[in-house]
Write a protein that holds these residues in place. Structure first.
Motif, PDB file in Angstrom:
ATOM      1  N   GLY A  87      56.377   5.605  76.934  1.00  0.00           N
ATOM      2  CA  GLY A  87      56.767   5.754  75.536  1.00  0.00           C
ATOM      3  C   GLY A  87      55.678   6.164  74.583  1.00  0.00           C
ATOM      4  N   GLY A  88      54.481   6.451  75.063  1.00  0.00           N
ATOM      5  CA  GLY A  88      53.430   6.970  74.192  1.00  0.00           C
ATOM      6  C   GLY A  88      52.979   6.004  73.119  1.00  0.00           C
ATOM      7  N   GLY A  89      53.315   6.320  71.852  1.00  0.00           N
ATOM      8  CA  GLY A  89      52.815   5.566  70.705  1.00  0.00           C
ATOM      9  C   GLY A  89      53.163   4.092  70.715  1.00  0.00           C
ATOM     10  N   ALA A  90      54.343   3.736  71.164  1.00  0.00           N
ATOM     11  CA  ALA A  90      54.747   2.325  71.189  1.00  0.00           C
ATOM     12  C   ALA A  90      53.864   1.537  72.144  1.00  0.00           C
ATOM     13  CB  ALA A  90      56.213   2.210  71.604  1.00  0.00           C
TER      14      ALA A  90
ATOM     15  N   ILE B 221      51.039  19.579  67.672  1.00  0.00           N
ATOM     16  CA  ILE B 221      51.535  18.524  66.790  1.00  0.00           C
ATOM     17  C   ILE B 221      52.501  17.587  67.512  1.00  0.00           C
ATOM     18  CG2 ILE B 221      53.465  19.900  65.912  1.00  0.00           C
ATOM     19  CD1 ILE B 221      51.303  17.434  63.878  1.00  0.00           C
ATOM     20  N   GLU B 222      53.254  18.131  68.479  1.00  0.00           N
ATOM     21  CA  GLU B 222      54.205  17.295  69.229  1.00  0.00           C
ATOM     22  C   GLU B 222      53.468  16.235  70.049  1.00  0.00           C
ATOM     23  OE1 GLU B 222      57.470  17.253  68.857  1.00  0.00           O
ATOM     24  OE2 GLU B 222      57.133  18.786  67.317  1.00  0.00           O
ATOM     25  N   GLY B 223      52.302  16.623  70.576  1.00  0.00           N
ATOM     26  CA  GLY B 223      51.490  15.659  71.317  1.00  0.00           C
ATOM     27  C   GLY B 223      50.968  14.557  70.426  1.00  0.00           C
ATOM     28  N   LEU B 224      50.590  14.917  69.186  1.00  0.00           N
ATOM     29  CA  LEU B 224      50.115  13.918  68.227  1.00  0.00           C
ATOM     30  C   LEU B 224      51.231  12.956  67.848  1.00  0.00           C
ATOM     31  CD1 LEU B 224      47.929  16.156  65.851  1.00  0.00           C
ATOM     32  CD2 LEU B 224      47.172  14.688  67.726  1.00  0.00           C
ATOM     33  N   LYS B 225      52.419  13.487  67.659  1.00  0.00           N
ATOM     34  CA  LYS B 225      53.575  12.631  67.358  1.00  0.00           C
ATOM     35  C   LYS B 225      53.843  11.664  68.503  1.00  0.00           C
ATOM     36  CE  LYS B 225      56.078  15.927  64.387  1.00  0.00           C
ATOM     37  NZ  LYS B 225      57.293  16.799  64.295  1.00  0.00           N
ATOM     38  N   PHE B 226      53.768  12.187  69.729  1.00  0.00           N
ATOM     39  CA  PHE B 226      54.029  11.358  70.914  1.00  0.00           C
ATOM     40  C   PHE B 226      53.048  10.193  70.987  1.00  0.00           C
ATOM     41  CE2 PHE B 226      53.229  10.360  75.420  1.00  0.00           C
ATOM     42  CZ  PHE B 226      54.512  10.054  75.837  1.00  0.00           C
TER      43      PHE B 226
ATOM     44  N   PHE C 122      50.858   2.389  73.121  1.00  0.00           N
ATOM     45  CA  PHE C 122      49.502   2.408  72.583  1.00  0.00           C
ATOM     46  C   PHE C 122      49.321   1.333  71.507  1.00  0.00           C
ATOM     47  CE2 PHE C 122      46.431   4.524  69.538  1.00  0.00           C
ATOM     48  CZ  PHE C 122      45.312   4.232  70.287  1.00  0.00           C
ATOM     49  N   LEU C 123      50.311   1.177  70.643  1.00  0.00           N
ATOM     50  CA  LEU C 123      50.235   0.176  69.572  1.00  0.00           C
ATOM     51  C   LEU C 123      50.197  -1.239  70.139  1.00  0.00           C
ATOM     52  CD1 LEU C 123      50.295  -0.490  66.544  1.00  0.00           C
ATOM     53  CD2 LEU C 123      52.806  -0.469  66.675  1.00  0.00           C
TER      54      LEU C 123
ATOM     55  N   ILE D  91      53.204   8.170  66.821  1.00  0.00           N
ATOM     56  CA  ILE D  91      54.451   7.685  66.204  1.00  0.00           C
ATOM     57  C   ILE D  91      55.204   6.862  67.235  1.00  0.00           C
ATOM     58  CG2 ILE D  91      56.640   8.337  65.145  1.00  0.00           C
ATOM     59  CD1 ILE D  91      55.308  10.881  64.142  1.00  0.00           C
ATOM     60  N   PRO D  92      55.216   5.545  67.069  1.00  0.00           N
ATOM     61  CA  PRO D  92      55.830   4.668  68.082  1.00  0.00           C
ATOM     62  C   PRO D  92      57.339   4.878  68.163  1.00  0.00           C
ATOM     63  CG  PRO D  92      54.418   3.418  66.577  1.00  0.00           C
ATOM     64  CD  PRO D  92      54.605   4.780  65.976  1.00  0.00           C
TER      65      PRO D  92
END
Length: 454
Positions: A41-44, A199-204, A46-47, A207-208
């Motif tokens: 889930g990427g950002g979630a 930018i899509e990679g940054l969002k992934f 990571f947070l 952005i959780p």
């Protein structure tokens, strides 16, 4: 139990911080974390990982620092000194065994990096498709001669540096390799983020998406918070034993955590924008670095040079972690005897290489040899990551909070630092209650007792 001589201390504060950060910033941050985040889930993920690192990793890191600096002793002697005539020294022994096993299979992956670096420099990694890169990775790791030779070279580099001692070996190498690692990372990040579609990679990454956050993901993030900081194996006990009393333990711990988090972010920024820019999926798993990234770099101007830079920083990160893993064993054997250090490092290093041979052959000659459907490499990884490291972390948290007097803890933390009673009380509460309970939750998950939550 020998006290440390002046020669067996870090020459500078930054030397210790870079070496300790190098121990933490290894394959876990650059290889394992990106692909786990990619599948979780990427950002979630990571947070949650950052929250656990601060609430659990930070208190335990300080705890290991207290044990090491207060006793100025190796991992086993430190526990014997603080709790004589008890079995608490087994905690240090568990750490030594864990580091021995980790390095036996960690050196295998270090060898893969060396093989890829050699091929990249000689121009043998260009112009292939993703499928072909996957096939190439399979061919490389299944070749016994190549992989064993590269594994031996990786261990040889580790032995040479650690055999030279703390100041002339580990500290000097860390002072050189860590700044280069950061510079190369920044270079890769700048290139990756300037790609169309980045930018899509940054969002992934930032952005959780909490809809992708499962109980399994949370538990894995909990485990990663400990494991990416080299906690639970008394490595930080050993490294902090070379500290003087003027260094602030809380500040050193937060510096190391900040560097580790920074590298995790850099790894994400270097990898995910590039992957999304070329329409690839981030959930490639363990082969992300070896099979997917070459495709990405292939499509970038001067991509082969950037991939070589990535492999060099990858190798540096692996080596700085390897230094700490063999050092805990060498320190306990050599007992500060400079004459013994060289011979002990060579004997231990060669023995680790020999024990690691079955793990190296797990992808070729011994690929069909499995226990509980796991290869020898997987068994070694599982034993350390899911049993020995959490067990060691649990014992260390209990030892600090139950076997060392609060007055002693407070006095040690105030050496070289200005801390309030409130800071101490919060830290003590976390390491006495929150950390061990969290580790027990990881254990229950490993045993399958939390499956009903998933």
């Amino acid at each position: 139990m020998s006290q440390l001589s002046q020669h067996e201390q870090w020459a500078s504060k930054i030397g210790f911080i870079l070496a300790a950060a190098g121990s933490a910033i290894g394959l876990g941050a650059i290889w394992k974390f990106p692909y786990v985040a990619g599948t979780s889930g990427g950002g979630a993920f990571f947070l949650v990982f950052l929250i656990f690192t601060l609430l659990l990793g930070y208190p335990l890191l300080i705890g290991e620092f207290v044990i090491g600096r207060h006793t100025q002793s190796d991992a086993i002697s430190a526990y014997q000194k603080l709790a004589p005539q008890t079995l608490w020294h087994v905690t240090g022994l568990i750490g030594m065994i864990a580091c021995f096993i980790i390095l036996s299979f960690y050196s295998v992956v270090g060898g893969w990096i060396i093989l890829y670096l050699f091929r990249a420099i000689s121009g043998g990694l260009g112009g292939l498709s993703q499928t072909q890169y996957g096939e190439l990775f399979g061919e490389i790791i299944s070749d016994p001669f190549q992989t064993l030779s590269a594994q031996f070279i990786f261990m040889l580099l580790t032995i040479i540096v650690v055999g030279r001692g703390i100041q002339q070996g580990i500290e000097k190498a860390s002072k050189l390799m860590m700044p280069i690692l950061f510079l190369l990372f920044l270079l890769l990040v700048l290139r990756s983020m300037t790609l169309d579609g980045a930018i899509e990679g940054l969002k992934f990454l930032f952005i959780p998406d909490f809809s992708k956050l499962t109980s399994e993901t949370v538990l894995y993030a909990l485990g990663q918070a400990f494991f990416t900081l080299s906690l639970g194996v008394s490595v930080m006990v050993t490294y902090s034993s070379y500290l003087n009393k003027e260094q602030s333990l809380p500040k050193s711990a937060i510096s190391i955590i900040a560097m580790n988090a920074f590298v995790v972010v850099l790894a994400g920024l270097a990898i995910f924008p590039a992957i999304f820019a070329f329409g690839m999926e981030p959930n490639a798993g363990p082969t992300l670095v070896f099979a997917v990234l070459p495709v990405v770099f292939n499509q970038i101007p001067f991509g082969s040079l950037f991939f070589i830079a990535f492999l060099i920083l990858f190798l540096f990160a692996a080596l700085t972690s390897a230094f700490s893993m063999i050092e805990i064993i060498v320190a306990s054997v050599a007992k500060n005897d400079a004459k013994k250090r060289q011979s002990a490092t060579w004997l231990i290093g060669i023995f680790i290489f020999i024990v690691g041979i079955p793990s190296c052959l797990s992808f070729g000659v011994l690929a069909d040899f499995k226990v509980f459907n796991r290869t020898i490499f997987d068994i070694a990884d599982f034993t350390v990551s899911n049993v020995l490291m959490p067990l060691g972390a649990l014992l260390i948290s209990l030892f600090v909070s139950l076997k060392i007097a609060k007055d002693t803890l407070f006095a040690e933390l105030r050496q070289g630092a200005t801390i309030s009673k409130l800071f101490f009380d919060i830290w003590f509460f976390l390491i006495r209650y929150v950390v061990p309970i969290s580790i027990l939750i990881v254990f229950l998950d490993v045993l399958g007792l939390l499956d009903f939550l998933k």
